[in-house]
Design a protein around this motif. Sequence first.
Motif, PDB file in Angstrom:
ATOM      1  N   GLU A 142       0.933  -1.218   0.039  1.00  0.00           N
ATOM      2  CA  GLU A 142      -0.101  -0.013   0.158  1.00  0.00           C
ATOM      3  C   GLU A 142       0.867   1.283  -0.038  1.00  0.00           C
ATOM      4  OE1 GLU A 142      -3.310   0.056   2.823  1.00  0.00           O
ATOM      5  OE2 GLU A 142      -3.032  -1.952   3.147  1.00  0.00           O
ATOM      6  N   PRO A 143       0.325   2.139  -0.543  1.00  0.00           N
ATOM      7  CA  PRO A 143       1.230   3.621  -0.283  1.00  0.00           C
ATOM      8  C   PRO A 143       1.534   4.124   0.925  1.00  0.00           C
ATOM      9  CG  PRO A 143      -0.767   4.197  -1.589  1.00  0.00           C
ATOM     10  CD  PRO A 143      -1.012   2.791  -1.004  1.00  0.00           C
ATOM     11  N   ASP A 187       6.704   9.259   1.195  1.00  0.00           N
ATOM     12  CA  ASP A 187       7.129   8.769  -0.286  1.00  0.00           C
ATOM     13  C   ASP A 187       8.731   8.662  -0.340  1.00  0.00           C
ATOM     14  OD1 ASP A 187       4.328   9.300  -0.986  1.00  0.00           O
ATOM     15  OD2 ASP A 187       4.915  11.297  -1.813  1.00  0.00           O
ATOM     16  N   MET A 236       1.202  -1.010  -6.310  1.00  0.00           N
ATOM     17  CA  MET A 236       0.251  -0.287  -5.385  1.00  0.00           C
ATOM     18  C   MET A 236      -1.220  -0.378  -5.980  1.00  0.00           C
ATOM     19  SD  MET A 236       2.248   2.915  -3.990  1.00  0.00           S
ATOM     20  CE  MET A 236       2.293   3.771  -5.605  1.00  0.00           C
ATOM     21  N   TYR A 248      -3.545   7.391  -3.486  1.00  0.00           N
ATOM     22  CA  TYR A 248      -3.002   6.385  -4.225  1.00  0.00           C
ATOM     23  C   TYR A 248      -2.488   7.317  -5.548  1.00  0.00           C
ATOM     24  CZ  TYR A 248      -4.059   1.972  -2.436  1.00  0.00           C
ATOM     25  OH  TYR A 248      -3.692   0.649  -1.830  1.00  0.00           O
ATOM     26  N   ALA A 296       0.548   8.927  -4.229  1.00  0.00           N
ATOM     27  CA  ALA A 296       1.801   8.269  -4.346  1.00  0.00           C
ATOM     28  C   ALA A 296       2.026   7.714  -5.659  1.00  0.00           C
ATOM     29  CB  ALA A 296       1.251   6.830  -3.598  1.00  0.00           C
ATOM     30  N   THR A 327      -0.756  -0.747 -11.098  1.00  0.00           N
ATOM     31  CA  THR A 327      -1.807  -0.936 -10.169  1.00  0.00           C
ATOM     32  C   THR A 327      -2.726  -2.198 -10.527  1.00  0.00           C
ATOM     33  OG1 THR A 327      -3.564  -0.290  -8.564  1.00  0.00           O
ATOM     34  CG2 THR A 327      -3.368   0.591 -10.963  1.00  0.00           C
TER      35      THR A 327
END
Length: 383
Positions: free
Chosen positions: A217-218, A222, A238, A263, A266, A281
């Motif tokens: 997950e993010p 960062d 992600m 998301y 990210a 993704t």
Amino acid sequence: MDPATDLQPMPTEHLINELQSYGVRLVDPRAGAESRRGGAGPSDHKAMTIDGMTVMVPVHTAPAFESPYLVERPDAYGRSRISRDGLVLGEVSFPLQPKFYGLSTADGIPYSKIAVLHGRDVLATTVLQSCIRYQSRTKTCQFCAIGQSLAAGRTIERKTPAQLAEVAKAAVELDGVKHMVMTTGTPPGKDRGAAILTESVAAVKAAVDLPIQVQCEPPDDDAWFGRMFAAGADALGMHLEAVSEPVRQTIMPGKAQVSVERYFEAFAAAVPVFGRGQVSTYILAGLGDTREEILAICDRLTKIGVYPFVVPFVPISGTPLESHPTPTPAFMNSILGPLSGMLLATGLKSIDAKAGCAKCGACSALSTYERRGSMAGAMGGCA
């Protein structure tokens, strides 16, 4: 094989959609590599090669038990015929059981409990086989079976960096594995698994030259993207799973606490680190999102350099969604056709991914649509 048998051909991408929606019945369930039940990633599936494309096809799900598609027992050359209602549609073959499955670590843990073969040449592992949300009915993702294989003793909860390095080296040397996927359940803490992925990637890269995709997950910070990349990660996943907030809140209430917009923040931070097409993704079609909602998200993703890997949802036995219907082949076709056009227009190609789900492509017919679109473009639209 009887060469006199009349085949009833179907475009490969359509056949894959059919098989992944309905599953197949196997005359010989032991054919090919051992199939998986429960766990993270594609479960209750078996890898099959159709027209040169290795795909994951459901074989242990409720729809598969009643599937109109039948795969015969393999012949002496490992080839099988696939039929529907007595009409032969084509040939399939099965990737063989990998040699590294026969080995164990010095402390007696079978290599297959540390990492498994996905598709034809992908090594996959769930570094942490537990999740902070899995035991909570109000937080768990309803499609998730991450705890099933652990409870059944088919894996171990925490794979150490040393164990992963040992297995990865063997898988490359014995079975010609081409790339690796490292995913993880979400642990406590703001890094959301990035820390254990970073140390795991570093260990594997020190042992063997193998492209690796990490999946989490993010993270809140960062800066973890740079740390994972510096450790040796070649690609990042992600996974949104569902794209509209109402569906996310219903199907994955805990994970939905990380919003779609977070998301995208990210993704925007990760693409400059890993490169266009190296961030992806996973989107599960069939959970309730409309075709239009999925394609709108995919349009946003492709424009910023993120590869949207759209796959049909397959219910896993023992989960809250075990009776949820699979998406129809027509629904998948209505998404994957336009999506392949978006990928072509933005220069994102599964073949250019260094590692991971988009490169493997076994859980969706998307790469087959993508190749057909590229061929049509090269021939002026006449393919």
